[in-house]
Design a protein around this motif. Structure first.
Motif, PDB file in Angstrom:
ATOM      1  N   VAL A   1       0.646  -1.129   0.127  1.00  0.00           N
ATOM      2  CA  VAL A   1       0.051  -0.028  -0.014  1.00  0.00           C
ATOM      3  C   VAL A   1       0.880   1.246   0.105  1.00  0.00           C
ATOM      4  N   ARG A   2       0.590   2.214  -0.988  1.00  0.00           N
ATOM      5  CA  ARG A   2       1.226   3.240  -0.757  1.00  0.00           C
ATOM      6  C   ARG A   2       0.107   4.667  -0.958  1.00  0.00           C
ATOM      7  N   GLY A   3       0.673   5.787  -0.520  1.00  0.00           N
ATOM      8  CA  GLY A   3      -0.315   6.872  -0.506  1.00  0.00           C
ATOM      9  C   GLY A   3       0.355   7.837  -0.679  1.00  0.00           C
ATOM     10  N   ILE A   4      -0.629   9.102  -1.512  1.00  0.00           N
ATOM     11  CA  ILE A   4      -0.173  10.349  -1.416  1.00  0.00           C
ATOM     12  C   ILE A   4      -1.400  11.171  -1.232  1.00  0.00           C
ATOM     13  N   ARG A   5      -1.108  12.436  -0.613  1.00  0.00           N
ATOM     14  CA  ARG A   5      -2.098  13.360  -0.218  1.00  0.00           C
ATOM     15  C   ARG A   5      -1.849  14.767  -0.868  1.00  0.00           C
ATOM     16  N   GLN A   6      -2.950  15.215  -1.406  1.00  0.00           N
ATOM     17  CA  GLN A   6      -2.928  16.704  -2.006  1.00  0.00           C
ATOM     18  C   GLN A   6      -3.034  17.658  -0.920  1.00  0.00           C
ATOM     19  N   SER A   7      -2.325  18.787  -1.275  1.00  0.00           N
ATOM     20  CA  SER A   7      -2.349  19.605  -0.273  1.00  0.00           C
ATOM     21  C   SER A   7      -3.584  20.516  -0.180  1.00  0.00           C
ATOM     22  N   ARG A   8      -4.459  20.302  -0.970  1.00  0.00           N
ATOM     23  CA  ARG A   8      -5.799  20.949  -0.597  1.00  0.00           C
ATOM     24  C   ARG A   8      -6.876  20.162  -1.859  1.00  0.00           C
ATOM     25  N   ASN A   9      -8.326  20.202  -1.545  1.00  0.00           N
ATOM     26  CA  ASN A   9      -8.973  19.555  -2.639  1.00  0.00           C
ATOM     27  C   ASN A   9      -9.031  20.039  -4.013  1.00  0.00           C
ATOM     28  N   ARG A  10      -8.834  19.407  -4.952  1.00  0.00           N
ATOM     29  CA  ARG A  10      -8.634  19.648  -6.215  1.00  0.00           C
ATOM     30  C   ARG A  10      -9.548  19.000  -7.168  1.00  0.00           C
ATOM     31  N   GLY A  11     -10.265  18.067  -6.883  1.00  0.00           N
ATOM     32  CA  GLY A  11     -11.369  17.626  -7.617  1.00  0.00           C
ATOM     33  C   GLY A  11     -10.827  15.981  -8.030  1.00  0.00           C
ATOM     34  N   HIS A  12     -11.868  15.537  -8.340  1.00  0.00           N
ATOM     35  CA  HIS A  12     -11.554  14.018  -8.607  1.00  0.00           C
ATOM     36  C   HIS A  12     -10.755  13.779  -9.955  1.00  0.00           C
ATOM     37  N   GLN A  13     -10.973  14.642 -10.934  1.00  0.00           N
ATOM     38  CA  GLN A  13     -10.128  14.167 -12.069  1.00  0.00           C
ATOM     39  C   GLN A  13      -8.761  14.581 -11.740  1.00  0.00           C
ATOM     40  N   ASN A  14      -8.435  15.760 -11.229  1.00  0.00           N
ATOM     41  CA  ASN A  14      -7.125  16.029 -10.907  1.00  0.00           C
ATOM     42  C   ASN A  14      -6.288  14.975  -9.807  1.00  0.00           C
TER      43      ASN A  14
END
Length: 341
Positions: A71-84
């Motif tokens: 399992v690997r994970g990344i997190r966006q700095s803020r909500n950018r939307g599903h497609q992004n």
């Protein structure tokens, strides 16, 4: 036949703390089954992309990564939307796998369809679209509007796969070519066909959501539809121009008719007809300006070349599962910002 690939299952997540305890074991069980059946390589893994969730979604991902090396994970700095978020996951894995399968985390897409997707990949297909056999699990409104939207895109000349969402397999070469697309207004369902390569479809049955509720509101679906139309075709602007020509021709004949009435003494004074024509033309003009403005606005966003996503944290890929921030560095104009671990 291709050799068994290193597979990355990309799962976008946004405030899914209710459904992840049910779906993550299912994804891991399927990945383990594919490995045991010698369909994919031993180093295949699950990539969870968090879209800046405000609940405990990221904590769940980090906990799972600490206890499971697949399992690997990344997190966006803020909500950018599903497609992004889907794009962020694909770009993160494109250099460390042979193929990826993107799937939503709500459990509605049939994970067993992955077997056939892998088989098609090994036969030589680079893109395998997951297509819904029916939409019985959708509400009447969503089912009707979705079908109308696909027909509209087809009529406008956009190349889309009917009843396909974001459940698809992409080979590494396709993902690398997809990284060259610099659009800020992303609509992957229309972008992937533009990449080309050999493709096919796999039909599956879509079930009801296991837990939680959908994060796609009506306004989100409308926004996605606008992105789909405006990012794939300029036909609406041409339709606006055609409408202007038709109205201009009709207006010309109206002027001739009005002048003829005056010359022959048939003119009758009245304000109703005048107000009606003014309101009609005013409404048409506002609609035309709105369509043109939508394209101008999208062009404005594209010229700013802002990053489509920013990854703030990654789980460790060495097996200890610890989470640490990504060092975000500036990139060339138009390039998505990504961090170096």
């Amino acid at each position: 036949m291709r050799t068994k690939p290193t597979l990355a299952i990309v799962v976008p997540c946004f405030n899914e703390e209710e459904v992840l305890p049910y779906t993550l074991p299912r994804f891991l069980a399927k990945l383990g089954e594919l490995i045991r059946n010698n369909q994919v390589a031993e180093d295949s893994f699950l990539m969870l992309a968090d879209d800046g969730s405000s609940d405990s979604t990221w904590d769940i991902i980090c906990t799972l990564a600490r206890h499971n090396s697949r399992v690997r994970g990344i997190r966006q700095s803020r909500n950018r939307g599903h497609q992004n978020t889907v794009l962020a996951g694909l770009m993160e894995v494109k250099d460390c796998c042979d193929a990826s399968i993107s799937i939503d985390c709500d459990g509605q897409d049939d994970v067993d369809a992955m077997d056939e997707m892998i088989s098609r990949y090994r036969e030589g297909f680079d893109v395998v679209y997951g297509v819904r056999g029916n939409r019985r699990t959708d509400a009447w409104f969503k089912r009707t509007t979705a079908r109308a939207f696909y027909r509209l895109l087809g009529w406008l000349g956009a190349e889309v796969v009917y009843d396909h969402a974001d459940y698809r397999l992409l080979s590494a070469p396709v993902m690398k070519e997809l990284s060259g697309f610099r659009e800020v207004n992303i609509y992957l369902r229309g972008m992937v066909p533009l990449v080309g390569f050999k493709s096919c479809e796999v039909v599956y049955e879509r079930s009801k959501r296991i837990a939680g509720r959908s994060r796609y509101s009506l306004m989100s679906m409308i926004g996605l539809a606008l992105d789909g139309v405006t990012s794939l075709t300029i036909k609406p602007i041409r339709l606006v121009m055609a409408l202007g020509v038709v109205i201009s021709v009709a207006s010309f004949f109206g002027i001739v008719w009005a002048v003829a009435n005056v010359v022959m003494g048939w003119a009758v004074s009245g304000w109703a007809s005048t107000i009606s024509v003014i309101c009609l033309l005013g409404g048409v003009q506002l609609i035309c300006l709105g369509v043109i403005g939508e394209y101008v606005g999208k062009t404005y966003l594209e010229t700013k070349a802002r990053p489509r996503y920013i990854i703030s944290e990654r789980t460790s890929f060495e097996g200890d599962g610890s989470s640490r921030p990504a060092q975000v560095a500036p990139t060339d104009a138009g390039e998505s910002v990504r961090g170096d671990v």
